[in-house]
Structures are given as C-alpha cells and as structure tokens.
Design a protein around this motif. Structure first.
Motif, short mmCIF file in Angstrom:
data_model
loop_
_atom_site.label_atom_id
_atom_site.label_comp_id
_atom_site.label_asym_id
_atom_site.label_seq_id
_atom_site.Cartn_x
_atom_site.Cartn_y
_atom_site.Cartn_z
N LEU A 1 42.44 34.71 13.07
CA LEU A 1 41.75 35.76 11.78
C LEU A 1 40.94 34.49 10.82
N ARG A 2 41.68 33.98 10.92
CA ARG A 2 40.92 32.51 9.89
C ARG A 2 39.83 31.90 10.01
N PRO A 3 40.33 31.24 11.99
CA PRO A 3 39.12 30.57 11.99
C PRO A 3 38.57 31.88 12.85
N MET A 4 39.00 32.85 12.98
CA MET A 4 37.61 34.09 13.74
C MET A 4 36.67 34.51 12.36
N ALA A 5 36.93 33.99 11.37
CA ALA A 5 36.36 34.11 9.84
C ALA A 5 35.81 33.42 8.93
N ARG A 6 36.37 32.15 9.83
CA ARG A 6 34.92 30.65 9.18
C ARG A 6 33.68 31.20 10.32
N LEU A 7 33.94 31.13 11.82
CA LEU A 7 33.10 30.96 12.96
C LEU A 7 31.93 32.04 12.49
N SER A 8 32.44 33.30 12.21
CA SER A 8 31.56 34.30 11.91
C SER A 8 30.64 34.65 10.81
N GLN A 9 31.71 33.54 9.22
CA GLN A 9 30.77 33.55 8.17
C GLN A 9 29.19 32.26 8.80
N LEU A 10 29.80 31.51 9.76
CA LEU A 10 29.23 29.98 9.57
C LEU A 10 28.12 30.81 10.32
N ILE A 11 28.15 31.68 11.18
CA ILE A 11 26.75 32.22 12.22
C ILE A 11 26.15 33.01 11.45
N LEU A 12 26.61 34.14 10.77
CA LEU A 12 26.14 35.13 9.56
C LEU A 12 24.94 34.12 8.77
N THR A 13 25.81 33.50 8.39
CA THR A 13 25.17 32.29 7.33
C THR A 13 23.53 31.53 7.37
N LEU A 14 24.11 30.64 8.24
CA LEU A 14 22.67 30.48 9.10
C LEU A 14 21.69 31.60 9.16
N ARG A 15 22.17 32.41 10.25
CA ARG A 15 21.28 32.85 10.58
C ARG A 15 20.38 33.81 9.39
N ALA A 16 20.80 34.10 8.05
CA ALA A 16 20.39 34.84 6.66
C ALA A 16 19.42 33.01 6.09
N GLU A 17 20.37 32.40 5.92
CA GLU A 17 19.69 30.76 5.65
C GLU A 17 18.21 30.49 6.18
N LEU A 18 18.32 30.58 7.36
CA LEU A 18 17.44 30.09 8.35
C LEU A 18 15.53 30.68 8.36
N GLY A 19 16.23 32.58 7.73
CA GLY A 19 15.29 33.24 8.08
C GLY A 19 14.10 33.23 9.75
N PRO A 20 13.34 33.03 9.49
CA PRO A 20 12.40 32.54 10.52
C PRO A 20 12.47 31.80 11.93
N VAL A 21 13.28 30.56 11.17
CA VAL A 21 13.49 29.64 11.69
C VAL A 21 14.60 30.01 13.08
N TRP A 22 15.42 31.23 12.44
CA TRP A 22 16.28 31.67 13.23
C TRP A 22 16.40 31.48 14.75
N GLN A 23 15.12 32.51 14.78
CA GLN A 23 14.09 33.03 16.39
C GLN A 23 13.79 31.80 16.85
N LYS A 24 14.12 30.20 16.73
CA LYS A 24 13.79 29.28 17.13
C LYS A 24 15.44 28.51 17.77
N THR A 25 16.32 28.54 17.34
CA THR A 25 17.72 28.60 17.04
C THR A 25 18.72 28.71 18.55
N ALA A 26 19.33 27.37 18.88
CA ALA A 26 20.68 28.06 20.47
C ALA A 26 21.83 27.53 19.58
N PHE A 27 22.32 28.10 19.38
CA PHE A 27 24.29 27.48 18.82
C PHE A 27 24.83 28.28 19.38
N MET A 28 25.55 27.01 19.91
CA MET A 28 26.38 26.64 20.85
C MET A 28 28.14 26.29 20.45
N ALA A 29 28.92 27.15 20.10
CA ALA A 29 30.29 26.98 20.12
C ALA A 29 31.58 26.64 20.90
N MET A 30 32.00 25.39 21.28
CA MET A 30 32.81 25.33 22.79
C MET A 30 33.42 24.41 22.13
#
Length: 408
Positions: A284-313
């Motif tokens: 649960l905790r690592p999932m929450a951190r991953l979710s937080q990372l994605i959602l915060t990036l989306r919120a902070e990047l604004g229009p730049v999010w549309q030019k972004t490719a995020f890959m977690a491996m």
C-alpha cells in the motif's frame, strides 16, 4: 552589465548572512538554462524491490488468479474492461485512465533470468543490457547514452533526482543531480531574505520554496504581517493514499519546475516494493507514493503534461503463487506503468501468456512476452527521433525492438 540571476547566485555562493553554504542548497546552484534539444519530456522511475505487476494490474478475467492468490487477490479490483482490474487502492488514478493518460504493459521484463538478485537485476535494468553484454556497457546507463546522441543536449537537459544513486543516468554525458537537503541552518531573517530574493524569479522561487519546505520549519511571520497574511488553503488529500509523502511531493515539484523550463529527461527511484510477506498491506505505501508522484507531476506540469511520457519499471516481477506468508517471492515477468499526455493510455498493452502451469516461466513466474527496453525504445524513437539502428546498437545494445506496441 550586471545580471540579476548572477547576482543572486553570487549571493548564495558567498553564503553571507544566511548561515548556510551553497552546498546546502543544491537545487539553487544549477547553470543558466540552455536551448532544449527536444520538445517532449521523458520521466523514468525505477521501482526498486520488484513491483508485483500482477497485483497492480490484475488479470481478473483469468480464473486461475484467485486460486493462485487467495489472500492477495481477495478484494475486488477496479474494472478496466472485461479482463483487467486496477488494484482497489489506486482509484485516484482512474481519471487519468479515462482521459487516456494512464496505461500499463503486462508480461514484460529485462533479459535478466533466474538469479533473482535485486542488485544484479537493477544493474541490468539501468544499464539497458542483456546478461551477456560487453563489460563496457555496464559502466553507464541507457538514459545517459541517449543524452550523448541528442544534438544540443546540455547538463540542464537531464536531472537525476533523489538520495539514491541512479546508474541509469551515469556516463559520459553531463547531467544535473538533485536531492532534498533537510538540514538547512537558516535563521528566520535568512529564510525571509531568501524568499524575497527569489520572489520575482519564478523557477528559482519555486526551488527556494521547496528547499524551505524540506527544512521542516515553517517560515516565521514578521509581527506586522501576521494579520494581513491570507489563510492558506489546506493541502490536497489524495484519495486512496495512506499518507502523502513530503519527499515524493518535493521530488515531483522540483522535477516539474525544471521540466517547465529546459529539462527534458528526469530519472528517479521509488523503493519499497519487496513484498515477501503480508503483501496486501506491504504494497500500500509504495503504491501511494507512486500514485502521489504521478498526480503531483500532472498537477504541477500543467500544459507540459501533454508533452510528457512517464515510464515506471522494475527489476523483475514476482512469483505467480502467493507464499505461506501471504506474500510473493522474486520472479520474472512483471509490468510497466505509463502515464502522461504523450502516451496512449486507457489500455493494457502486451501479450498475455496466461497463468496455467504450462504457461509459467520455470513453473513459478509470469512468462515474459515482451522486453521493457523495447517499450522504452519505441517511446524514445517517437519522442526524440532517435534512429532504430542507434537504439539497437548504442542505447540498448543487442535489442530487437520488435513491432511497435502503439504506446505513443
């Protein structure tokens, strides 16, 4: 003629009146932004510890899943069509799925087989090589080799973010590195002066605010300001998360601030995915951190999010059967998480091998039907223009890219 940014940097490097050295503020000392070689942004996240892809994105349409995982898969997931289900605690990501900004690739792995060592698996993942690759390719990372071939790339083009080493960005091409520093020895007057210095310089103002936040000491109010300051809005609560992680938030905000300017490639890692026992709670905790990372990036990047490719491996998957401790052990085939406006989300890609006994790798693991390097390679090809021949010879030596999976 004087330049305001140079004057600010000179002030910080001198350390006058602030009670700290420039080294205590690494996020404020990067060089002047240069022209970016590409327009898209690429974020690569290493999920250290071997994420269980069969738990994150569940093949609920396979009747064997609950037989093999009676405790881990007991709770119903969130339907993503007739076959796949998202982990029930990742519902906060569903708006991205519906917007086509979140996707998954199942049954993928690196060429690493059978030895099941976190260290070796991560080394091959970050080097982007097979087990028989020449020794020279083990000394640097595939993102660094990508940078070396980008015309006009500067050190500002890429950031390695976090406290852990990131071999994926190690190599001959220069990159910037940043980690939060939580021991800033600033007086109240020094913190106030730092805030005022960067008030009119937005990228550095954001960086300074992040540095102050990481000290854990709120900026004190001056006596004549206390009644005039508007009440701050409470921080957002992420649905489904255990608790927002301040360090993950700092990583995401800092990365976004750089990506809104001239940075085009960011790498970081999220640990904690080794779930040998009690996986239903441990993940649960690592999932929450991953979710937080994605959602915060989306919120902070604004229009730049549309030019972004995020890959977690991750370095490898986990066993298909849960063990006697209601966890899973080191396996082979796993999953990738993709996000951003530059990827084609709303789909689970990859060839599903099935969970029957004869379909498993070594009778215990999910059979890999794809290579994480191929997925990353097609993203790189589409967003940077890197030639396929270079991808197969220099960036991922010996890789057969295979057919386009349609991820971008």
């Amino acid at each position: 003629m004087s330049h305001p940014r140079l004057n600010r940097r000179a002030f910080l490097h001198q350390g006058l009146a602030l009670g700290c050295s420039a080294a205590a503020l690494p996020l404020l000392t990067h060089a002047t932004f240069a022209a970016a070689p590409i327009d898209h942004r690429i974020v690569v996240v290493i999920l250290r510890g071997a994420m269980d892809g069969l738990d994150i994105i569940r093949p609920a349409g396979d009747p064997l899943l609950r037989q093999l995982r009676p405790k881990i898969a007991a709770e119903e997931g969130i339907p993503l069509g007739d076959f796949w289900q998202l982990h029930p605690r990742l519902g906060d990501l569903m708006p991205l799925w519906r917007a086509g900004e979140l996707g998954f690739v199942q049954a993928v792995s690196t060429p690493y087989r059978d030895q099941r060592s976190h260290f070796d698996g991560q080394d091959l993942l970050e080097a982007g090589i097979g087990m028989d690759a020449p020794a020279g390719f083990r000394r640097d990372g595939w993102l660094n080799r990508l940078l070396a071939g980008l015309p006009g790339a500067k050190s500002e083009t890429a950031f390695a973010i976090g406290r852990e080493a990131l071999p994926i960005l190690s190599g001959a091409a220069p990159v910037h590195r940043w980690q939060p520093e939580t021991t800033l020895a600033l007086s109240a007057q020094g913190r106030r002066l730092l805030e005022q210095l960067y008030e009119g310089d937005m990228p550095f103002h954001i960086a300074a605010a992040t540095a102050l936040e990481l000290t854990g000491q709120p900026l004190p109010l001056l006596p004549d300001e206390e009644e005039d300051l508007p009440l701050a809005a409470p921080p957002p609560v992420l649905p489904g998360a255990i608790k927002s992680d301040p360090e993950v938030g700092a990583f995401a905000r800092f990365a976004a601030a750089q990506m809104r300017e001239e940075t085009r490639i960011v790498a970081l890692s999220l640990p904690g995915w080794d779930s040998h026992a009690g996986q239903a709670g441990a993940i649960l905790r690592p999932m929450a951190r991953l979710s937080q990372l994605i959602l915060t990036l989306r919120a902070e990047l604004g229009p730049v999010w549309q030019k972004t490719a995020f890959m977690a491996m991750t370095e490898f998957g986990r066993t298909v059967r849960e063990n006697g401790s209601a966890g899973t052990d080191h396996g082979t085939g796993g999953a990738m998480v993709t996000a951003g406006g530059a990827i084609r989300g709303g789909a689970v890609l990859g060839t599903w091998p099935g969970l029957s006994e004869d379909a498993l790798y070594a009778g215990r693991d999910l059979m890999p039907t794809g290579d994480v390097r191929s997925v990353a390679g097609w993203v790189i090809h589409a967003l940077t223009g890197a030639e396929k021949s270079r991808l197969s010879s220099e960036i991922f030596p010996g890789l057969d890219l295979g057919p386009n999976p349609g991820i971008v």
